[in-house]
Design an enzyme around this catalytic site. Structure first.
Site, PDB file in Angstrom:
ATOM      1  N   TYR A   1       0.836  -1.217   0.000  1.00 56.53           N
ATOM      2  CA  TYR A   1       0.000   0.000   0.000  1.00 56.53           C
ATOM      3  C   TYR A   1       0.862   1.255   0.000  1.00 56.53           C
ATOM      4  O   TYR A   1       0.445   2.302  -0.442  1.00 56.53           O
ATOM      5  CB  TYR A   1      -1.010   0.006   1.144  1.00 56.53           C
ATOM      6  CG  TYR A   1      -0.473  -0.323   2.516  1.00 56.53           C
ATOM      7  CD1 TYR A   1       0.258   0.598   3.246  1.00 56.53           C
ATOM      8  CD2 TYR A   1      -0.730  -1.564   3.096  1.00 56.53           C
ATOM      9  CE1 TYR A   1       0.735   0.308   4.505  1.00 56.53           C
ATOM     10  CE2 TYR A   1      -0.263  -1.871   4.362  1.00 56.53           C
ATOM     11  CZ  TYR A   1       0.478  -0.934   5.064  1.00 56.53           C
ATOM     12  OH  TYR A   1       0.951  -1.240   6.316  1.00 56.53           O
TER      13      TYR A   1
ATOM     14  N   ILE B   1       9.684  -3.026   1.462  1.00 53.94           N
ATOM     15  CA  ILE B   1       9.989  -1.955   2.428  1.00 53.94           C
ATOM     16  C   ILE B   1      11.499  -1.826   2.615  1.00 53.94           C
ATOM     17  O   ILE B   1      12.040  -0.716   2.622  1.00 53.94           O
ATOM     18  CB  ILE B   1       9.270  -2.230   3.770  1.00 53.94           C
ATOM     19  CG1 ILE B   1       7.744  -2.275   3.551  1.00 53.94           C
ATOM     20  CG2 ILE B   1       9.631  -1.164   4.802  1.00 53.94           C
ATOM     21  CD1 ILE B   1       6.942  -2.771   4.753  1.00 53.94           C
TER      22      ILE B   1
ATOM     23  N   THR C   1      10.559  -1.808  12.726  1.00 50.18           N
ATOM     24  CA  THR C   1       9.223  -1.399  12.287  1.00 50.18           C
ATOM     25  C   THR C   1       8.529  -2.575  11.616  1.00 50.18           C
ATOM     26  O   THR C   1       7.547  -2.389  10.902  1.00 50.18           O
ATOM     27  CB  THR C   1       9.300  -0.231  11.268  1.00 50.18           C
ATOM     28  OG1 THR C   1      10.119  -0.668  10.164  1.00 50.18           O
ATOM     29  CG2 THR C   1       9.867   1.026  11.876  1.00 50.18           C
TER      30      THR C   1
ATOM     31  N   ASN D   1      11.316 -16.601  12.074  1.00 45.43           N
ATOM     32  CA  ASN D   1      12.023 -15.338  12.332  1.00 45.43           C
ATOM     33  C   ASN D   1      11.905 -14.869  13.781  1.00 45.43           C
ATOM     34  O   ASN D   1      12.490 -13.840  14.145  1.00 45.43           O
ATOM     35  CB  ASN D   1      11.501 -14.246  11.393  1.00 45.43           C
ATOM     36  CG  ASN D   1      12.012 -14.431   9.975  1.00 45.43           C
ATOM     37  OD1 ASN D   1      13.010 -15.120   9.766  1.00 45.43           O
ATOM     38  ND2 ASN D   1      11.325 -13.840   9.014  1.00 45.43           N
TER      39      ASN D   1
ATOM     40  N   HIS E   1       2.940   1.126  16.748  1.00 48.51           N
ATOM     41  CA  HIS E   1       2.682   0.464  15.459  1.00 48.51           C
ATOM     42  C   HIS E   1       2.020   1.437  14.470  1.00 48.51           C
ATOM     43  O   HIS E   1       0.913   1.202  13.991  1.00 48.51           O
ATOM     44  CB  HIS E   1       1.819  -0.789  15.677  1.00 48.51           C
ATOM     45  CG  HIS E   1       1.963  -1.785  14.557  1.00 48.51           C
ATOM     46  ND1 HIS E   1       1.924  -3.140  14.752  1.00 48.51           N
ATOM     47  CD2 HIS E   1       2.131  -1.613  13.213  1.00 48.51           C
ATOM     48  CE1 HIS E   1       2.059  -3.771  13.594  1.00 48.51           C
ATOM     49  NE2 HIS E   1       2.191  -2.855  12.649  1.00 48.51           N
TER      50      HIS E   1
ATOM     51  N   ARG F   1       8.032  -6.513  12.928  1.00 49.45           N
ATOM     52  CA  ARG F   1       7.151  -7.225  13.857  1.00 49.45           C
ATOM     53  C   ARG F   1       7.876  -7.420  15.183  1.00 49.45           C
ATOM     54  O   ARG F   1       9.088  -7.710  15.214  1.00 49.45           O
ATOM     55  CB  ARG F   1       6.728  -8.592  13.301  1.00 49.45           C
ATOM     56  CG  ARG F   1       5.596  -8.537  12.279  1.00 49.45           C
ATOM     57  CD  ARG F   1       4.294  -7.997  12.865  1.00 49.45           C
ATOM     58  NE  ARG F   1       3.198  -7.930  11.901  1.00 49.45           N
ATOM     59  CZ  ARG F   1       2.866  -6.847  11.183  1.00 49.45           C
ATOM     60  NH1 ARG F   1       3.547  -5.729  11.293  1.00 49.45           N
ATOM     61  NH2 ARG F   1       1.831  -6.891  10.354  1.00 49.45           N
TER      62      ARG F   1
ATOM     63  N   ASP G   1      19.350 -11.046   2.941  1.00 48.27           N
ATOM     64  CA  ASP G   1      18.038 -11.575   2.552  1.00 48.27           C
ATOM     65  C   ASP G   1      18.334 -12.876   1.804  1.00 48.27           C
ATOM     66  O   ASP G   1      19.207 -12.889   0.923  1.00 48.27           O
ATOM     67  CB  ASP G   1      17.310 -10.565   1.630  1.00 48.27           C
ATOM     68  CG  ASP G   1      15.844 -10.927   1.419  1.00 48.27           C
ATOM     69  OD1 ASP G   1      15.555 -12.095   1.082  1.00 48.27           O
ATOM     70  OD2 ASP G   1      14.987 -10.046   1.567  1.00 48.27           O
TER      71      ASP G   1
END
Ligand code: NAD
Ligand code: COI
Length: 337
Positions: free
Chosen positions: A100, A156, A233, A212, A296, A235, A175
């Protein structure tokens, strides 16, 4: 067509109303999240459009299914709070909004980093107490002199990399699926053990999956540079909060920016009532001027809110009209994971 909308926020309403009018769909609005509903609550709904950070209780999903509702369209990215086995067992299809506004979260992560390295916690505390000389004595660091470790370089994380590069930072990333678009921007490491000792800031952008959980614990903090900053930012479960507090207590960790807190479900009801959270770990973090805690809200921009509403509604409509949605996820596969 009618959608049951759960977790409605005031700022979303204008976008829901406009979309409803343009698409001729009736909205059944609820400010509460999905929790404690009975099948009668879903009467007439063809799909449910929901947003919440606390877990979706299996009983609410079972009530949806008993009412004959087959589709759940989330207005957000993360799905760690979704009981996939219940959805799979009840044949409920699911969609999220995967992008989004990645920029909204990335900008927030960078902003937390800037506040940490310029000692904002101390500065604001000092100014509030009219201790201006204390504020003037705090020397900060510049991002252009620092190496940032970005963990997770999907949507992100990739946005965050570009922002940090704009400040002149060196970026080391990890990653398991390196992002080809970043090949000229970052140095990828194959193992997190190679990242921990080399970076001044750790910035997390990975999902809060079981695997994770506690990616950062005492053993990982021990491998980091003295005076490392940690920004989360993504979890709350990614960081072992006890280990973070121990790292702060020993000054191994110089500061932390925590938008997503490990025990968010415990403190969320208190946040909603504007009460001080009584979770002891939360209180310790909040009391530390080297820690910036936010509830959050990294996602929360006008752009993001508009996109969350529109994309989720388009998913819900496609579900009802065609049996599938553009952002449908494989519930059966996720239930096995
Ligand atoms: P994405 O799927 O585009 O990217 C996630 C990346 O993480 C992938 O490239 C994946 O390979 C990588 N990854 C997974 N496990 C990893 C690990 N152990 N080590 C390194 N990399 C790993 O997702 P995204 O859109 O970038 O979102 C990332 C997360 O951000 C979401 O899952 C969500 O939890 C969180 N989020 C937070 C907010 C907020 O308001 N605070 C808003 C939106 C999303
Ligand atoms: C997400 O989109 O995953 C978020 O963390 C935002 C939140 C409002 C659920």
């Amino acid at each position: 067509m009618q959608f049951g909308v759960y977790g409605l926020k005031p700022e979303e309403k204008v976008f829901f109303d406009a979309w409803a009018q343009n698409n001729g769909v009736t909205m059944n609005y609820h400010t509460a999240g999905l929790n404690g509903q009975s099948p009668a609550d879903f009467a007439g709904d063809d799909a449910i459009v929901a947003l919440q950070t606390v877990p979706y209780p299996p009983a609410a999903i079972e009530a949806m299914a008993a009412a004959g509702v087959k589709y759940l369209a989330l207005r957000n990215v993360g799905m760690d709070n979704v009981p996939f086995p219940t959805l799979a067992a009840k044949g409920i299809q699911l969609a999220n909004v995967p992008a989004y506004s990645p920029q909204s979260i990335a900008e927030f992560a960078v902003s937390l980093t800037l506040q940490l390295v310029r000692n904002f916690g101390y500065v604001i505390q000092a100014i509030s107490a009219h201790q201006y000389t204390e504020a003037m004595q705090r020397t900060g660091k510049e991002l252009g002199t620092m190496t940032i470790g970005v963990i997770g370089t999907g949507r992100i994380g990739a946005s965050a990399v570009k922002l940090f590069k704009g400040f002149g930072s060196k970026v080391i990333a990890y990653d398991p699926y390196p992002n080809p678009a970043l090949k000229d921007e970052v140095e990828y490491v194959d193992d997190l053990a190679d990242l921990w000792p080399r970076v001044d800031v750790i910035d997390l952008h990975i999902p809060g999956t079981k695997e994770n959980t506690h990616l950062i614990g005492a053993a990982e903090i021990a491998q980091m540079k003295d005076g490392v900053y940690i920004v989360n930012t993504a979890r709350g479960n990614l960081i072992d909060t006890q280990a973070l507090l121990a790292g702060l207590a020993s000054d191994k960790v110089a500061g932390a920016g925590i938008d997503t807190f490990e025990f968010e479900s415990d403190v969320f009801p208190q946040w909603e009532k504007n009460e001080a959270p009584t979770n002891a770990l939360y209180e310790q973090l909040l009391a530390d001027p080297r820690v910036i805690m936010t509830p959050h809200i990294a996602y929360h921009t006008e752009t993001a809110v508009e996109n969350m509403v529109e994309v989720s509604l388009n998913n819900a409509k496609a579900f009802v009209e065609t049996g599938h949605a553009p952002n449908e996820v494989d519930v059966q596969k996720l239930a096995q994971a």
